[in-house]
Write an enzyme that holds these catalytic residues in place. Sequence first.
Site, PDB file in Angstrom:
ATOM      1  N   ARG A   1       8.466   8.638   5.548  1.00 49.08           N
ATOM      2  CA  ARG A   1       7.991   8.621   4.185  1.00 49.08           C
ATOM      3  C   ARG A   1       6.425   8.458   4.416  1.00 49.08           C
ATOM      4  O   ARG A   1       5.881   7.783   4.990  1.00 49.08           O
ATOM      5  CB  ARG A   1       8.092   7.621   3.176  1.00 49.08           C
ATOM      6  CG  ARG A   1       7.748   7.488   1.830  1.00 49.08           C
ATOM      7  CD  ARG A   1       8.347   6.300   1.110  1.00 49.08           C
ATOM      8  NE  ARG A   1       7.790   6.371  -0.418  1.00 49.08           N
ATOM      9  CZ  ARG A   1       7.282   5.557  -0.835  1.00 49.08           C
ATOM     10  NH1 ARG A   1       6.604   4.528  -0.011  1.00 49.08           N
ATOM     11  NH2 ARG A   1       6.755   5.318  -2.074  1.00 49.08           N
TER      12      ARG A   1
ATOM     13  N   TRP B   1       8.591  -0.476   4.764  1.00 47.02           N
ATOM     14  CA  TRP B   1       7.106  -0.252   4.598  1.00 47.02           C
ATOM     15  C   TRP B   1       6.772  -1.407   5.521  1.00 47.02           C
ATOM     16  O   TRP B   1       6.971  -2.474   5.406  1.00 47.02           O
ATOM     17  CB  TRP B   1       6.686  -0.751   3.031  1.00 47.02           C
ATOM     18  CG  TRP B   1       5.076  -0.759   3.139  1.00 47.02           C
ATOM     19  CD1 TRP B   1       4.163  -1.394   3.498  1.00 47.02           C
ATOM     20  CD2 TRP B   1       4.392   0.261   2.466  1.00 47.02           C
ATOM     21  NE1 TRP B   1       3.013  -1.244   3.333  1.00 47.02           N
ATOM     22  CE2 TRP B   1       3.027   0.050   2.641  1.00 47.02           C
ATOM     23  CE3 TRP B   1       4.777   1.708   2.206  1.00 47.02           C
ATOM     24  CZ2 TRP B   1       2.078   0.977   2.277  1.00 47.02           C
ATOM     25  CZ3 TRP B   1       3.959   2.577   1.809  1.00 47.02           C
ATOM     26  CH2 TRP B   1       2.456   2.099   1.800  1.00 47.02           C
TER      27      TRP B   1
ATOM     28  N   GLU C   1      11.236   1.320  -0.466  1.00 46.70           N
ATOM     29  CA  GLU C   1      10.191   0.353   0.176  1.00 46.70           C
ATOM     30  C   GLU C   1      10.854  -1.287   0.123  1.00 46.70           C
ATOM     31  O   GLU C   1      11.490  -1.485  -0.900  1.00 46.70           O
ATOM     32  CB  GLU C   1       8.685   0.106  -0.648  1.00 46.70           C
ATOM     33  CG  GLU C   1       7.860   1.356  -0.201  1.00 46.70           C
ATOM     34  CD  GLU C   1       6.502   0.954  -1.017  1.00 46.70           C
ATOM     35  OE1 GLU C   1       6.336  -0.375  -0.930  1.00 46.70           O
ATOM     36  OE2 GLU C   1       5.741   1.798  -1.121  1.00 46.70           O
TER      37      GLU C   1
ATOM     38  N   ASN D   1       4.217   7.119  -6.249  1.00 47.06           N
ATOM     39  CA  ASN D   1       4.609   5.760  -6.030  1.00 47.06           C
ATOM     40  C   ASN D   1       4.556   4.686  -6.864  1.00 47.06           C
ATOM     41  O   ASN D   1       3.387   4.701  -7.566  1.00 47.06           O
ATOM     42  CB  ASN D   1       3.785   5.230  -4.551  1.00 47.06           C
ATOM     43  CG  ASN D   1       4.135   4.142  -4.261  1.00 47.06           C
ATOM     44  OD1 ASN D   1       4.856   3.520  -3.448  1.00 47.06           O
ATOM     45  ND2 ASN D   1       3.143   3.165  -4.292  1.00 47.06           N
ATOM     46  N   GLU D   2       5.459   4.097  -7.226  1.00 52.91           N
ATOM     47  CA  GLU D   2       5.317   3.055  -8.097  1.00 52.91           C
ATOM     48  C   GLU D   2       4.649   3.247  -9.473  1.00 52.91           C
ATOM     49  O   GLU D   2       3.471   2.573  -9.684  1.00 52.91           O
ATOM     50  CB  GLU D   2       4.718   1.599  -7.489  1.00 52.91           C
ATOM     51  CG  GLU D   2       5.682   1.278  -6.146  1.00 52.91           C
ATOM     52  CD  GLU D   2       4.939   0.083  -5.368  1.00 52.91           C
ATOM     53  OE1 GLU D   2       4.038  -0.304  -5.809  1.00 52.91           O
ATOM     54  OE2 GLU D   2       5.561  -0.549  -4.418  1.00 52.91           O
TER      55      GLU D   2
ATOM     56  N   TYR E   1      10.900  -6.395  -2.687  1.00 53.80           N
ATOM     57  CA  TYR E   1       9.832  -7.328  -2.266  1.00 53.80           C
ATOM     58  C   TYR E   1      10.198  -8.675  -2.736  1.00 53.80           C
ATOM     59  O   TYR E   1      11.311  -9.003  -2.675  1.00 53.80           O
ATOM     60  CB  TYR E   1       8.396  -7.312  -2.392  1.00 53.80           C
ATOM     61  CG  TYR E   1       8.073  -5.753  -1.728  1.00 53.80           C
ATOM     62  CD1 TYR E   1       7.391  -5.960  -0.431  1.00 53.80           C
ATOM     63  CD2 TYR E   1       7.724  -4.464  -2.477  1.00 53.80           C
ATOM     64  CE1 TYR E   1       7.088  -4.879   0.356  1.00 53.80           C
ATOM     65  CE2 TYR E   1       7.453  -3.516  -1.690  1.00 53.80           C
ATOM     66  CZ  TYR E   1       7.031  -3.680  -0.336  1.00 53.80           C
ATOM     67  OH  TYR E   1       6.595  -2.494   0.284  1.00 53.80           O
TER      68      TYR E   1
ATOM     69  N   HIS F   1      11.956  -0.373  -5.013  1.00 55.74           N
ATOM     70  CA  HIS F   1      11.168  -1.097  -4.205  1.00 55.74           C
ATOM     71  C   HIS F   1      11.444  -2.570  -4.150  1.00 55.74           C
ATOM     72  O   HIS F   1      11.236  -3.385  -4.991  1.00 55.74           O
ATOM     73  CB  HIS F   1       9.732  -0.989  -4.346  1.00 55.74           C
ATOM     74  CG  HIS F   1       9.248   0.388  -3.969  1.00 55.74           C
ATOM     75  ND1 HIS F   1       7.880   0.851  -4.021  1.00 55.74           N
ATOM     76  CD2 HIS F   1       9.879   1.522  -3.760  1.00 55.74           C
ATOM     77  CE1 HIS F   1       7.942   2.074  -3.823  1.00 55.74           C
ATOM     78  NE2 HIS F   1       9.050   2.401  -3.535  1.00 55.74           N
TER      79      HIS F   1
END
Length: 455
Positions: free
Chosen positions: A90, A290, A267, A169-170, A240, A238
């Site tokens: 990416r 990431w 991610e 992205n996001e 996290y 994503h």
Amino acid sequence: MATAASTRPRRSARRLLLAAITAVALAAGGLFFLAPAQAQANGFHVVGSNLVDANGNEFIMRGSTHPYEWYQTQDDAIGDMSALGTNTVRVVLGSGQQWGPSPAANVAGIIDDCKANRVVCVLEVHDTTGYADASAPNAASLDQAVDYWISIQDVLEGEEAYVIINIGNEPWGNENVAGWEPAMTNAIERMRAAGFEHTLIADAPNWGQDWTNTMRDGDTAQRVFDADPLANTVFSVHMYSVYAQPQTVIDYFDAFEAKGLPLIVGEFGEDTPTAIEAEAQERGIGWIAWSWSGNTGGTHDQVIDFDPNQMRPWGERVFHGENGIGATAERASVFGDDPDPTDPTTTPDDPTTEPEPEGDCSAEIEVAGDWGSGWQGNVSITADAAVDGWTLTWTWPGATTVTSHWNAELSQSGATVTASDVGWNAAVAAGQTRQVFGFIGSSAAATPEVTCTAA
């Protein structure tokens, strides 16, 4: 967690089910399910909840992220990740609102680099990060991201078999989250109206983490998917801190599996459970970690200072973990079955069938892939006596030039090319053949006679 795993059908069962559905659809002559995918046979396309490459083979992303826009001189990053087995990279681009804009010529070079290293390019606009939040006042809208993609469309067209477009992205923060759906729907519709046929990736709201389950629950994702006339959109979450507990990962995957929609983890970082990789492997879900290097303070860096010889524990997990890239990644079949040019191997010559090479060494060029506007050549050396250093020369029969190369020092003078080792690939044992470097050539593919001189 054990109960959830025991009641979920295994990946092999789902593959059989998909094959049965496909067979029934074909036998009935009804292409209600396959028509959009067949329309995209020149590139990646979605079939059910699976991503399929241009050859019709399922492709499961196993990759990392190159922060290109902020570290444009780190031009070995893609090759270094490929050497560790990555099948997807990416790449961070800028659309001009916060970073960049990344010029079309640079993007074309990135695509060539990905092809040369046999990895799929997922290109993403990073400027959209956190849009609509007061904490991200300069973030680009998805509309502005689409404007950028249209501005570089010329270098993306024809690359549908090698490039996937992560629209933004996001692309939505935590405020007015309901605005994500119409913004994403509009972006997909504009991309298709402009003529893009690539697989598109739609990142979740809430800075990608979808902690409000806006993308996960209800019919929101289905409506966004239905807005794509080519039915060629993949959703990305994503993961996290919101997914710090394994059950949260399982719940999210379960929800999308029930929908039958394609999902990847676009991610995730080192503060997450290994359940992400384990569950993704069990279910055939792609993931992109990431990131390779360059993060502030080093958090989430897989290697230090872009050096693959300085791998952090996070990198060990991503590349060498039980369900990491080295153990699970498979190259996209569009790159063929040829050996990885960044992973040279040796094959003994058979003296009963091969003539004795003249001099210390001989060499040849093999065409590893040809996509019309360019081609990949792999160069192998066969040693008579042991070689510890080499120089190769050849002359193109036409107007071919080397546009990029790896694992060699290379120069061109007119039609004549000179290449030499870079140290680690200098040695070729007596009686062995070793693939030593590769390149991307312009014009028609050619395999001229190569002169090998041992140091």
